[in-house]
Design an enzyme around this catalytic site. Structure first.
Site, mmCIF file in Angstrom:
data_model
loop_
_atom_site.group_PDB
_atom_site.id
_atom_site.type_symbol
_atom_site.label_atom_id
_atom_site.label_comp_id
_atom_site.label_asym_id
_atom_site.label_seq_id
_atom_site.Cartn_x
_atom_site.Cartn_y
_atom_site.Cartn_z
ATOM 1 N N SER A 67 0.813 -1.226 0.000
ATOM 2 C CA SER A 67 0.000 0.000 0.000
ATOM 3 C C SER A 67 0.841 1.268 0.000
ATOM 4 O O SER A 67 0.283 2.371 -0.018
ATOM 5 C CB SER A 67 -0.898 0.034 1.238
ATOM 6 O OG SER A 67 -1.681 -1.099 1.297
ATOM 7 N N ARG A 77 -2.658 -8.523 25.270
ATOM 8 C CA ARG A 77 -3.825 -8.314 26.139
ATOM 9 C C ARG A 77 -3.755 -9.023 27.478
ATOM 10 O O ARG A 77 -4.309 -8.559 28.459
ATOM 11 C CB ARG A 77 -5.093 -8.791 25.422
ATOM 12 C CG ARG A 77 -5.537 -7.854 24.327
ATOM 13 C CD ARG A 77 -6.819 -8.381 23.700
ATOM 14 N NE ARG A 77 -7.110 -7.669 22.469
ATOM 15 C CZ ARG A 77 -7.740 -8.212 21.428
ATOM 16 N NH1 ARG A 77 -8.162 -9.462 21.476
ATOM 17 N NH2 ARG A 77 -7.966 -7.492 20.355
ATOM 18 N N CYS A 129 -13.185 -7.234 20.048
ATOM 19 C CA CYS A 129 -14.396 -6.452 19.736
ATOM 20 C C CYS A 129 -15.646 -6.974 20.442
ATOM 21 O O CYS A 129 -16.443 -6.200 20.974
ATOM 22 C CB CYS A 129 -14.596 -6.400 18.228
ATOM 23 S SG CYS A 129 -14.325 -7.973 17.415
ATOM 24 N N SER A 151 -16.849 -7.892 9.155
ATOM 25 C CA SER A 151 -15.815 -6.881 9.406
ATOM 26 C C SER A 151 -14.831 -7.320 10.492
ATOM 27 O O SER A 151 -13.717 -6.815 10.544
ATOM 28 C CB SER A 151 -16.456 -5.554 9.820
ATOM 29 O OG SER A 151 -17.214 -5.728 11.001
ATOM 30 N N GLY A 152 -15.240 -8.267 11.334
ATOM 31 C CA GLY A 152 -14.338 -8.780 12.369
ATOM 32 C C GLY A 152 -13.101 -9.423 11.764
ATOM 33 O O GLY A 152 -12.069 -9.548 12.423
ATOM 34 N N HIS A 171 -21.378 -6.340 15.551
ATOM 35 C CA HIS A 171 -21.554 -7.647 16.193
ATOM 36 C C HIS A 171 -22.796 -7.569 17.075
ATOM 37 O O HIS A 171 -22.979 -6.596 17.815
ATOM 38 C CB HIS A 171 -20.363 -7.980 17.094
ATOM 39 C CG HIS A 171 -19.098 -8.308 16.345
ATOM 40 N ND1 HIS A 171 -19.028 -8.435 14.971
ATOM 41 C CD2 HIS A 171 -17.844 -8.572 16.812
ATOM 42 C CE1 HIS A 171 -17.785 -8.738 14.623
ATOM 43 N NE2 HIS A 171 -17.046 -8.821 15.713
HETATM 44 P P1 A2P Z 1 -2.228 -3.486 3.493
HETATM 45 O O1 A2P Z 1 -3.537 -2.831 3.170
HETATM 46 O O2 A2P Z 1 -1.088 -2.856 2.796
HETATM 47 O O3 A2P Z 1 -2.250 -4.992 3.376
HETATM 48 P P2 A2P Z 1 -7.381 -5.594 7.850
HETATM 49 O O4 A2P Z 1 -7.500 -5.924 9.304
HETATM 50 O O5 A2P Z 1 -8.524 -4.826 7.323
HETATM 51 O O6 A2P Z 1 -7.051 -6.820 7.045
HETATM 52 O O7 A2P Z 1 -6.133 -4.606 7.713
HETATM 53 C C1 A2P Z 1 -4.835 -4.989 8.075
HETATM 54 C C2 A2P Z 1 -3.928 -3.766 7.994
HETATM 55 O O8 A2P Z 1 -2.616 -4.176 8.359
HETATM 56 C C3 A2P Z 1 -3.825 -3.183 6.605
HETATM 57 O O9 A2P Z 1 -3.645 -1.792 6.692
HETATM 58 C C4 A2P Z 1 -2.573 -3.861 6.072
HETATM 59 O O10 A2P Z 1 -1.932 -3.151 5.050
HETATM 60 C C5 A2P Z 1 -1.715 -3.832 7.312
HETATM 61 N N1 A2P Z 1 -0.624 -4.810 7.211
HETATM 62 C C6 A2P Z 1 -0.692 -6.118 6.892
HETATM 63 N N2 A2P Z 1 0.534 -6.669 6.852
HETATM 64 C C7 A2P Z 1 1.416 -5.681 7.150
HETATM 65 C C8 A2P Z 1 2.838 -5.595 7.257
HETATM 66 N N3 A2P Z 1 3.616 -6.667 7.073
HETATM 67 N N4 A2P Z 1 3.390 -4.403 7.583
HETATM 68 C C9 A2P Z 1 2.622 -3.316 7.783
HETATM 69 N N5 A2P Z 1 1.282 -3.331 7.687
HETATM 70 C C10 A2P Z 1 0.681 -4.496 7.378
#
Ligand code: A2P
Length: 332
Positions: free
Chosen positions: A38, A95, A124, A154-155, A237
């Site tokens: 991202s 936690r 949650c 969404s969970g 939820h």
């Molecule tokens: P990305 O969108 O680039 O995958 P969700 O709980 O909705 O799945 O979101 C997980 C979040 O954690 C997203 O923002 C995702 O980014 C981020 N994420 C997942 N893996 C990593 C990583 N290795 N380093 C940093 N952020 C991460």
């Protein structure tokens, strides 16, 4: 405060951005982190475009880290971030550690006093449950609790929401429904399996509700069992709850207690078809409680139904509320 959101592109991360904005949290600088996938993406905050950065392996140049990128990222990096910043961690990584406060501000804001730069945001389902359970516990002393959950897609994060939407489209088009996030196809189904099964036959999600309720309320003598079920709703939820209290309690007294409880909205007029619903609780800061009635099984018992936005009170809102408490001067 200089704030960093780790997992900013995720389902919870995006809600954190909105909640910080809505509650006018005093952000002086905001940095957004996600995976390398991202990096370079644009997200908006207070009308300003911000660029998502890849997460570095170093401490972050912020005062407060709001982390929502999953347990393994938090486990690895939170101790590094905590060298320079206060970390509010949405994962389950810390936690249950004795030195880490697990906080729902309406219940145990006092626990924050002992933090050593890592503060845990609860599961949650638990956060939503204790909003109703704690005020009732204070008034009537809860002894035994039985919870059945109706947990939204969404969970499981943004990919869970996407899998439900895609799967529903495919189902309606008569195509095969694929699944990767959930143990089975979720559209038009309910799945009594969230997180890993434990030796005692409960899932880890179900055990979290017990462990975290006891830690947040600060009463290890409360007994609780949970059946956690994934249902094909997008967010919010819902929970059917039965509680046996030490003291006598009537539904009217319980309604009165809950009407005064912060963050709770009593929605309880069955004759008018008014009761908690995922649709009405979506996007709402308050947790809806209704269907309050006398238990037919337990003396001093109540049955009720809760619906709370999993992404808000169950995650982003609670994290920002904790951050707001950190802004207050510590009482001496
Ligand atoms: P990305 O969108 O680039 O995958 P969700 O709980 O909705 O799945 O979101 C997980 C979040 O954690 C997203 O923002 C995702 O980014 C981020 N994420 C997942 N893996 C990593 C990583 N290795 N380093 C940093 N952020 C991460």
């Amino acid at each position: 405060m200089r704030v960093g959101i780790v997992g900013a592109t995720g389902a919870v991360g995006q809600e954190i951005l909105k909640v910080l904005e809505k509650r006018q949290f005093p952000v002086t600088e905001l940095r957004l982190y996600a995976s390398a996938r991202s990096a370079g993406k644009t997200l908006w905050f207070r009308g300003q475009a911000l660029t998502v950065e890849p997460l570095p392996e170093t401490p972050l140049p912020v005062d407060l880290v709001l982390a929502s990128a999953g347990g393994s990222i938090s486990k690895q990096y939170a101790p590094i971030w905590a060298r320079q910043s206060v970390v509010i961690d949405n994962s389950s990584a810390f936690r249950y550690e004795p030195g880490v406060p697990l906080v729902v501000p309406e219940v145990n804001a006092h626990a924050l006093k002992q933090h050593q730069n890592i503060i845990a945001n609860p599961n949650c389902t638990t956060a939503i449950l204790v909003m109703a359970l704690y005020p009732l516990h204070k008034a009537f002393r809860a002894r035994r609790v039985i919870v059945s959950t109706y947990q939204s897609a969404s969970g499981a994060g943004a990919s869970g929401i996407e899998e439900l939407l895609q799967g529903t489209r495919r189902f309606l088009a008569g195509e095969a429904v694929e699944h990767r996030v959930f143990a089975h196809p979720l559209p038009f189904n309910v799945i009594p399996h969230i997180d890993a099964f434990q030796e005692n036959g409960y899932t880890r999600e179900e055990m979290k509700v017990l462990w975290e309720t006891q830690k947040i309320i600060g009463d290890p003598s409360i007994r609780l069992s949970c059946t956690a079920v994934r249902v094909p709703t997008l967010r919010v939820h819902a929970e059917a709850v039965t509680v046996e209290f030490e003291r006598p309690v009537s539904p009217e007294e319980a309604r009165e207690v809950l009407r005064r409880a912060p963050g709770v909205e009593v929605v309880d007029d069955p004759a008018e078809k008014r009761y908690p619903l995922p649709i009405s609780a979506s996007g709402k800061f308050e947790v809806e409680v209704g269907r309050i009635r006398r238990s037919l099984v337990f003396d001093n018992g109540l049955d009720f139904f809760i619906a709370g936005d999993q992404l808000l009170k169950g995650a982003a809102l609670n994290a920002v509320q904790i951050a707001e408490l950190l802004l207050e001067p510590v009482p001496r």
